[in-house]
Design a protein around this motif. Sequence first.
Motif, PDB file in Angstrom:
ATOM      1  N   GLN A  28      -9.540  10.118  -0.725  1.00  0.00           N
ATOM      2  CA  GLN A  28      -9.977   8.974  -1.518  1.00  0.00           C
ATOM      3  C   GLN A  28      -8.881   7.929  -1.545  1.00  0.00           C
ATOM      4  O   GLN A  28      -7.709   8.228  -1.313  1.00  0.00           O
ATOM      5  CB  GLN A  28     -10.394   9.393  -2.916  1.00  0.00           C
ATOM      6  CG  GLN A  28      -9.382  10.165  -3.698  1.00  0.00           C
ATOM      7  CD  GLN A  28      -9.993  10.754  -4.955  1.00  0.00           C
ATOM      8  OE1 GLN A  28     -10.962  10.244  -5.506  1.00  0.00           O
ATOM      9  NE2 GLN A  28      -9.428  11.846  -5.431  1.00  0.00           N
ATOM     10  N   THR A  29      -9.294   6.707  -1.833  1.00  0.00           N
ATOM     11  CA  THR A  29      -8.384   5.573  -1.908  1.00  0.00           C
ATOM     12  C   THR A  29      -8.672   4.812  -3.190  1.00  0.00           C
ATOM     13  O   THR A  29      -9.829   4.590  -3.538  1.00  0.00           O
ATOM     14  CB  THR A  29      -8.586   4.639  -0.693  1.00  0.00           C
ATOM     15  OG1 THR A  29      -8.276   5.361   0.508  1.00  0.00           O
ATOM     16  CG2 THR A  29      -7.702   3.416  -0.785  1.00  0.00           C
TER      17      THR A  29
ATOM     18  N   ILE B 298      -8.166  -8.071  -2.395  1.00  0.00           N
ATOM     19  CA  ILE B 298      -7.393  -6.832  -2.427  1.00  0.00           C
ATOM     20  C   ILE B 298      -5.914  -7.185  -2.505  1.00  0.00           C
ATOM     21  O   ILE B 298      -5.419  -7.959  -1.686  1.00  0.00           O
ATOM     22  CB  ILE B 298      -7.662  -5.984  -1.166  1.00  0.00           C
ATOM     23  CG1 ILE B 298      -9.145  -5.645  -1.049  1.00  0.00           C
ATOM     24  CG2 ILE B 298      -6.789  -4.730  -1.164  1.00  0.00           C
ATOM     25  CD1 ILE B 298      -9.554  -5.104   0.314  1.00  0.00           C
ATOM     26  N   VAL B 299      -5.218  -6.597  -3.493  1.00  0.00           N
ATOM     27  CA  VAL B 299      -3.773  -6.802  -3.598  1.00  0.00           C
ATOM     28  C   VAL B 299      -3.010  -5.545  -3.203  1.00  0.00           C
ATOM     29  O   VAL B 299      -1.789  -5.592  -3.016  1.00  0.00           O
ATOM     30  CB  VAL B 299      -3.346  -7.298  -5.000  1.00  0.00           C
ATOM     31  CG1 VAL B 299      -3.926  -8.671  -5.276  1.00  0.00           C
ATOM     32  CG2 VAL B 299      -3.740  -6.319  -6.079  1.00  0.00           C
ATOM     33  N   GLY B 300      -3.707  -4.428  -3.055  1.00  0.00           N
ATOM     34  CA  GLY B 300      -3.050  -3.208  -2.618  1.00  0.00           C
ATOM     35  C   GLY B 300      -3.945  -2.005  -2.767  1.00  0.00           C
ATOM     36  O   GLY B 300      -5.093  -2.114  -3.209  1.00  0.00           O
ATOM     37  N   PHE B 301      -3.399  -0.872  -2.378  1.00  0.00           N
ATOM     38  CA  PHE B 301      -4.142   0.377  -2.543  1.00  0.00           C
ATOM     39  C   PHE B 301      -3.191   1.557  -2.479  1.00  0.00           C
ATOM     40  O   PHE B 301      -2.065   1.442  -1.986  1.00  0.00           O
ATOM     41  CB  PHE B 301      -5.263   0.525  -1.516  1.00  0.00           C
ATOM     42  CG  PHE B 301      -4.819   0.620  -0.075  1.00  0.00           C
ATOM     43  CD1 PHE B 301      -4.420   1.833   0.469  1.00  0.00           C
ATOM     44  CD2 PHE B 301      -4.837  -0.498   0.748  1.00  0.00           C
ATOM     45  CE1 PHE B 301      -4.023   1.934   1.794  1.00  0.00           C
ATOM     46  CE2 PHE B 301      -4.441  -0.421   2.072  1.00  0.00           C
ATOM     47  CZ  PHE B 301      -4.037   0.792   2.607  1.00  0.00           C
ATOM     48  N   THR B 302      -3.689   2.684  -2.988  1.00  0.00           N
ATOM     49  CA  THR B 302      -3.053   3.979  -2.779  1.00  0.00           C
ATOM     50  C   THR B 302      -4.054   4.797  -1.987  1.00  0.00           C
ATOM     51  O   THR B 302      -5.153   5.079  -2.474  1.00  0.00           O
ATOM     52  CB  THR B 302      -2.717   4.676  -4.119  1.00  0.00           C
ATOM     53  OG1 THR B 302      -1.857   3.828  -4.876  1.00  0.00           O
ATOM     54  CG2 THR B 302      -2.025   6.011  -3.871  1.00  0.00           C
TER      55      THR B 302
ATOM     56  N   ALA C 100       0.833  -1.199   0.000  1.00  0.00           N
ATOM     57  CA  ALA C 100       0.000   0.000   0.000  1.00  0.00           C
ATOM     58  C   ALA C 100       0.869   1.251   0.000  1.00  0.00           C
ATOM     59  O   ALA C 100       1.930   1.294   0.626  1.00  0.00           O
ATOM     60  CB  ALA C 100      -0.927   0.008   1.209  1.00  0.00           C
ATOM     61  N   VAL C 101       0.365   2.254  -0.705  1.00  0.00           N
ATOM     62  CA  VAL C 101       1.040   3.542  -0.841  1.00  0.00           C
ATOM     63  C   VAL C 101       0.229   4.588  -0.090  1.00  0.00           C
ATOM     64  O   VAL C 101      -0.991   4.615  -0.174  1.00  0.00           O
ATOM     65  CB  VAL C 101       1.156   3.915  -2.336  1.00  0.00           C
ATOM     66  CG1 VAL C 101       1.712   5.317  -2.510  1.00  0.00           C
ATOM     67  CG2 VAL C 101       2.002   2.886  -3.072  1.00  0.00           C
ATOM     68  N   ASN C 102       0.921   5.467   0.628  1.00  0.00           N
ATOM     69  CA  ASN C 102       0.290   6.577   1.327  1.00  0.00           C
ATOM     70  C   ASN C 102       0.578   7.851   0.537  1.00  0.00           C
ATOM     71  O   ASN C 102       1.729   8.261   0.425  1.00  0.00           O
ATOM     72  CB  ASN C 102       0.843   6.696   2.743  1.00  0.00           C
ATOM     73  CG  ASN C 102       0.225   7.838   3.523  1.00  0.00           C
ATOM     74  OD1 ASN C 102      -0.495   8.676   2.983  1.00  0.00           O
ATOM     75  ND2 ASN C 102       0.504   7.882   4.809  1.00  0.00           N
ATOM     76  N   ALA C 103      -0.467   8.462  -0.017  1.00  0.00           N
ATOM     77  CA  ALA C 103      -0.297   9.694  -0.787  1.00  0.00           C
ATOM     78  C   ALA C 103      -0.185  10.924   0.109  1.00  0.00           C
ATOM     79  O   ALA C 103       0.174  12.003  -0.370  1.00  0.00           O
ATOM     80  CB  ALA C 103      -1.455   9.870  -1.768  1.00  0.00           C
ATOM     81  N   GLY C 104      -0.496  10.786   1.383  1.00  0.00           N
ATOM     82  CA  GLY C 104      -0.338  11.897   2.319  1.00  0.00           C
ATOM     83  C   GLY C 104      -1.119  13.145   1.956  1.00  0.00           C
ATOM     84  O   GLY C 104      -0.685  14.249   2.270  1.00  0.00           O
ATOM     85  N   PHE C 105      -2.248  12.985   1.266  1.00  0.00           N
ATOM     86  CA  PHE C 105      -3.106  14.095   0.837  1.00  0.00           C
ATOM     87  C   PHE C 105      -2.396  15.036  -0.135  1.00  0.00           C
ATOM     88  O   PHE C 105      -2.802  16.184  -0.302  1.00  0.00           O
ATOM     89  CB  PHE C 105      -3.627  14.899   2.043  1.00  0.00           C
ATOM     90  CG  PHE C 105      -4.295  14.058   3.086  1.00  0.00           C
ATOM     91  CD1 PHE C 105      -5.567  13.558   2.884  1.00  0.00           C
ATOM     92  CD2 PHE C 105      -3.639  13.752   4.271  1.00  0.00           C
ATOM     93  CE1 PHE C 105      -6.184  12.767   3.834  1.00  0.00           C
ATOM     94  CE2 PHE C 105      -4.250  12.963   5.233  1.00  0.00           C
ATOM     95  CZ  PHE C 105      -5.521  12.468   5.018  1.00  0.00           C
ATOM     96  N   ASP C 106      -1.344  14.572  -0.775  1.00  0.00           N
ATOM     97  CA  ASP C 106      -0.522  15.410  -1.646  1.00  0.00           C
ATOM     98  C   ASP C 106      -0.743  15.015  -3.106  1.00  0.00           C
ATOM     99  O   ASP C 106      -0.774  13.830  -3.433  1.00  0.00           O
ATOM    100  CB  ASP C 106       0.949  15.252  -1.284  1.00  0.00           C
ATOM    101  CG  ASP C 106       1.798  16.403  -1.780  1.00  0.00           C
ATOM    102  OD1 ASP C 106       1.706  16.737  -2.982  1.00  0.00           O
ATOM    103  OD2 ASP C 106       2.550  16.961  -0.964  1.00  0.00           O
ATOM    104  N   ASN C 107      -0.884  16.000  -3.982  1.00  0.00           N
ATOM    105  CA  ASN C 107      -1.039  15.736  -5.415  1.00  0.00           C
ATOM    106  C   ASN C 107       0.258  15.293  -6.085  1.00  0.00           C
ATOM    107  O   ASN C 107       0.233  14.788  -7.196  1.00  0.00           O
ATOM    108  CB  ASN C 107      -1.561  16.983  -6.129  1.00  0.00           C
ATOM    109  CG  ASN C 107      -3.026  17.230  -5.853  1.00  0.00           C
ATOM    110  OD1 ASN C 107      -3.829  16.305  -5.844  1.00  0.00           O
ATOM    111  ND2 ASN C 107      -3.377  18.481  -5.608  1.00  0.00           N
ATOM    112  N   ASP C 108       1.385  15.494  -5.433  1.00  0.00           N
ATOM    113  CA  ASP C 108       2.689  15.198  -6.015  1.00  0.00           C
ATOM    114  C   ASP C 108       3.095  13.753  -5.712  1.00  0.00           C
ATOM    115  O   ASP C 108       3.475  13.445  -4.573  1.00  0.00           O
ATOM    116  CB  ASP C 108       3.731  16.158  -5.451  1.00  0.00           C
ATOM    117  CG  ASP C 108       5.118  15.934  -6.003  1.00  0.00           C
ATOM    118  OD1 ASP C 108       5.319  15.005  -6.823  1.00  0.00           O
ATOM    119  OD2 ASP C 108       6.037  16.689  -5.607  1.00  0.00           O
ATOM    120  N   PRO C 109       3.056  12.845  -6.716  1.00  0.00           N
ATOM    121  CA  PRO C 109       3.434  11.451  -6.476  1.00  0.00           C
ATOM    122  C   PRO C 109       4.865  11.291  -5.970  1.00  0.00           C
ATOM    123  O   PRO C 109       5.189  10.290  -5.337  1.00  0.00           O
ATOM    124  CB  PRO C 109       3.267  10.785  -7.843  1.00  0.00           C
ATOM    125  CG  PRO C 109       2.343  11.663  -8.593  1.00  0.00           C
ATOM    126  CD  PRO C 109       2.592  13.056  -8.083  1.00  0.00           C
TER     127      PRO C 109
END
Length: 158
Positions: free
Chosen positions: A133-134, A147-151, A48-57
């Motif tokens: 959102q996820t 489920i194999v993962g999420f962002t 799983a990836v945490n985007a941290g509420f940021d638009n910048d990957p």
Amino acid sequence: MIKPNPFKDADADRAEIWDMLVAKDILAYTKADWSMVENDFLEDEFFAVNAGFDNDPGKWNLAFSRFENYRDSWLEAAKASVETEYAEPLEEAVHKLTTLKQIEIKDGKAIARKQFDGTIQVVGKEPEVLKWQTLYYLKKTEAGWKIVGFTGYLPYTK
């Protein structure tokens, strides 16, 4: 109010995914009962990836490279919610602000976009704000969708 499955009579695959990611996940979380969802994952493939509420990957991070770490974090957060005194029933409150309308399915794989947009009133404190959102990544197996993962913690957009 507990939301009904919008795919129930129209699409069996999407209905199964919706039940897993919305109805079952919310119920399990609000009861802090991991056993209700533990079989919804392919542990060996999960990350799983945490985007941290940021638009910048470039600022996102690999939050959970191991399934066990995700499970432990989920349980810690769920137990904290169970111990919090809310001004309304938690399961209904989370349903109210959760949306899952977009599920793309192709070649036994799926991406589901689950959104949270709203607040839950906490007794004697500021309301909890859920606005993100996820994107869930799923795989169809002989045992059903897994489920194999999420962002997660992507900035909320309509």
